[in-house]
Design a protein around this motif. Sequence first.
Motif, short mmCIF file in Angstrom:
data_model
loop_
_atom_site.label_atom_id
_atom_site.label_comp_id
_atom_site.label_asym_id
_atom_site.label_seq_id
_atom_site.Cartn_x
_atom_site.Cartn_y
_atom_site.Cartn_z
N ARG A 245 19.14 19.00 -16.09
CA ARG A 245 19.88 20.24 -16.32
C ARG A 245 21.37 19.95 -16.51
NH1 ARG A 245 23.19 23.35 -13.81
NH2 ARG A 245 23.08 22.14 -11.87
N ARG A 246 21.92 19.09 -15.67
CA ARG A 246 23.34 18.74 -15.80
C ARG A 246 23.62 18.09 -17.15
NH1 ARG A 246 24.80 15.79 -10.06
NH2 ARG A 246 25.38 17.64 -8.86
N ALA A 247 22.68 17.27 -17.59
CA ALA A 247 22.92 16.49 -18.80
C ALA A 247 22.90 17.33 -20.07
CB ALA A 247 21.87 15.37 -18.91
N VAL A 248 22.05 18.36 -20.13
CA VAL A 248 21.83 19.04 -21.41
C VAL A 248 22.45 20.44 -21.49
CG1 VAL A 248 19.70 17.76 -21.77
CG2 VAL A 248 19.60 20.02 -20.71
N THR A 249 23.00 20.94 -20.40
CA THR A 249 23.62 22.27 -20.45
C THR A 249 25.14 22.14 -20.45
OG1 THR A 249 23.54 22.48 -18.03
CG2 THR A 249 21.70 23.39 -19.29
N LEU A 250 25.78 23.12 -21.07
CA LEU A 250 27.24 23.13 -21.08
C LEU A 250 27.76 23.59 -19.73
CD1 LEU A 250 27.88 24.67 -24.62
CD2 LEU A 250 27.66 22.27 -23.96
N ASP A 251 29.07 23.53 -19.57
CA ASP A 251 29.68 23.84 -18.28
C ASP A 251 29.37 25.26 -17.82
OD1 ASP A 251 30.75 21.33 -18.49
OD2 ASP A 251 32.67 22.02 -19.27
N ASP A 252 29.19 26.18 -18.77
CA ASP A 252 28.92 27.57 -18.41
C ASP A 252 27.43 27.87 -18.29
OD1 ASP A 252 28.10 27.45 -21.01
OD2 ASP A 252 29.44 29.02 -21.76
N GLY A 253 26.59 26.82 -18.36
CA GLY A 253 25.15 27.01 -18.23
C GLY A 253 24.42 27.21 -19.54
N THR A 254 25.15 27.21 -20.64
CA THR A 254 24.53 27.40 -21.95
C THR A 254 23.53 26.29 -22.25
OG1 THR A 254 26.45 28.53 -22.88
CG2 THR A 254 24.96 27.46 -24.44
N SER A 255 22.35 26.69 -22.73
CA SER A 255 21.34 25.73 -23.17
C SER A 255 21.11 25.94 -24.65
CB SER A 255 20.02 25.93 -22.40
OG SER A 255 19.01 25.09 -22.92
N ALA A 256 21.56 24.99 -25.45
CA ALA A 256 21.43 25.12 -26.90
C ALA A 256 20.91 23.85 -27.56
CB ALA A 256 22.78 25.50 -27.52
N LEU A 257 20.95 22.74 -26.83
CA LEU A 257 20.55 21.45 -27.40
C LEU A 257 19.20 21.03 -26.85
CD1 LEU A 257 21.33 18.77 -28.95
CD2 LEU A 257 22.13 17.95 -26.73
N PHE A 258 18.35 20.53 -27.74
CA PHE A 258 17.03 20.03 -27.34
C PHE A 258 16.93 18.57 -27.75
CE2 PHE A 258 16.79 24.53 -28.45
CZ PHE A 258 16.44 25.05 -27.22
N CYS A 259 16.82 17.71 -26.76
CA CYS A 259 16.84 16.27 -27.03
C CYS A 259 15.68 15.60 -26.29
CB CYS A 259 18.16 15.67 -26.56
SG CYS A 259 18.49 15.94 -24.80
N HIS A 260 15.58 14.30 -26.45
CA HIS A 260 14.54 13.60 -25.70
C HIS A 260 14.99 13.46 -24.25
CE1 HIS A 260 16.42 9.42 -25.78
NE2 HIS A 260 15.76 9.37 -24.64
N ILE A 261 14.05 13.56 -23.34
CA ILE A 261 14.35 13.46 -21.92
C ILE A 261 13.46 12.42 -21.27
CG2 ILE A 261 15.19 15.84 -21.74
CD1 ILE A 261 12.50 16.61 -20.56
N GLU A 262 13.95 11.90 -20.17
CA GLU A 262 13.23 10.86 -19.42
C GLU A 262 12.83 11.41 -18.05
OE1 GLU A 262 12.67 7.89 -20.70
OE2 GLU A 262 14.18 7.58 -22.25
#
Length: 419
Positions: free
Chosen positions: A27-44
């Motif tokens: 969650r920390r890695a893929v969300t912006l500082d305000d909690g925005t989720s807009a990017l979808f990437c590969h995760i481990e």
Amino acid sequence: VVVNVSEKYKDKMPNWFSILENNEDIRRAVTLDDGTSALFCHIELDLKRGAYAGNFIRGDWLENVGMEVPTTVDELYEVLVAFRDQDPNKNGQPDKIPWVEDKGFAAIGVLAGSWGLIYQDIQRDPNDPNKITYWPLVNDGANFTDFITTLNKWYKEKLLDQEFASQDDSQREAKILSHQGGFGFAYTVHYNTWSSTLKETVPEAKMVGLKPLVGIAGKPYGTNHAHVRPAAPNEGNCITVQAEKDGVIDACLKFIDYLYSEEGSTLINWGIEGVSYTVEPDGTKKWTDAITNDPEFRLQDKVFVYAIPTWGSWPKIMDYDAWASIELTTDEAKQAHENYWQADTGILVPPLLLSQQEGERYSQIMTDVNTALSENFVKFVMGTRPLSEISRLPQEIKDMGIEEAMEIYQRAYDRYMAK
């Protein structure tokens, strides 16, 4: 303009948001500082997959000179001296290169961890894990000075490849495969490919993956940030507002969310059940003969007809078992992977997101800093610039703006920790 799915479409992506809610680091890695989720990437989901790179040593050479696998920098020095002075490949020729390196400096980069340094990169301070620093500045430059001085000594003593600053990776590989080199950098996959090639001419040839060595830093520090990065936030996919205008937003959301489901993850990592893989009674998956016994293609190539287990620059969950079945096909590769995983992660930096303005300024500064450092690094190691001038480097890079670059990353790190 991209769509902030966390605002309007959270209910349409149950798999994606379940991952974010159950994994704080992702969650920390893929969300912006305000909690925005807009990017979808590969995760481990298993960070151990990140232990795919490190240094190797020829195990048969160690046996031939009567020495053990080194665990410290001092022990490595003694081994390299033995490789130089004796005949570890038993061909009676003075052709041994104890440490084979190329201008990518990969083995140097791994070894830098023994000094608590990450070559040419921002890092966490080994004395303060919440402080961002840059490798020539650790301990006011003392670690950097000792590292350069050591490499200079090893170069003068012909322990380090005399062509390290000019040859490319293919030239380095040729030396390794012709049994000239005893120590260097290797990905885990090399323990499959290189090892088999070496054994064709020397059946007893053995590659041993080294655990990170302990040096003056006192810990076996790793230098590969993949050990602490559960996601790749600087690459991936977004959904643009055009999808809303075209009325296809629901289909886009459904497709991306499917890739993060168990079924979608299995499809992209393993392919089609009964065709490319089967499920064993214990629940594990296994490639079919169509993948493993193709008369024309290797396993590593044939698998891509059906699945993509080793790549991930798009929305997907990396499957450790699928990756390992391709990358770790020999006992040597498996052991190297285990040894690489023993790295201390204390100086590694988690995946940080910079604003566009921060990223542009950081890149501007670091392009100049890294270019200057790379040039001077080679000069110091080869002795074309006197070691007495190493103490000037910290001020030289400060004049280029390194402190501002460190401040940019410090702010990003603080934001990451505060999410």
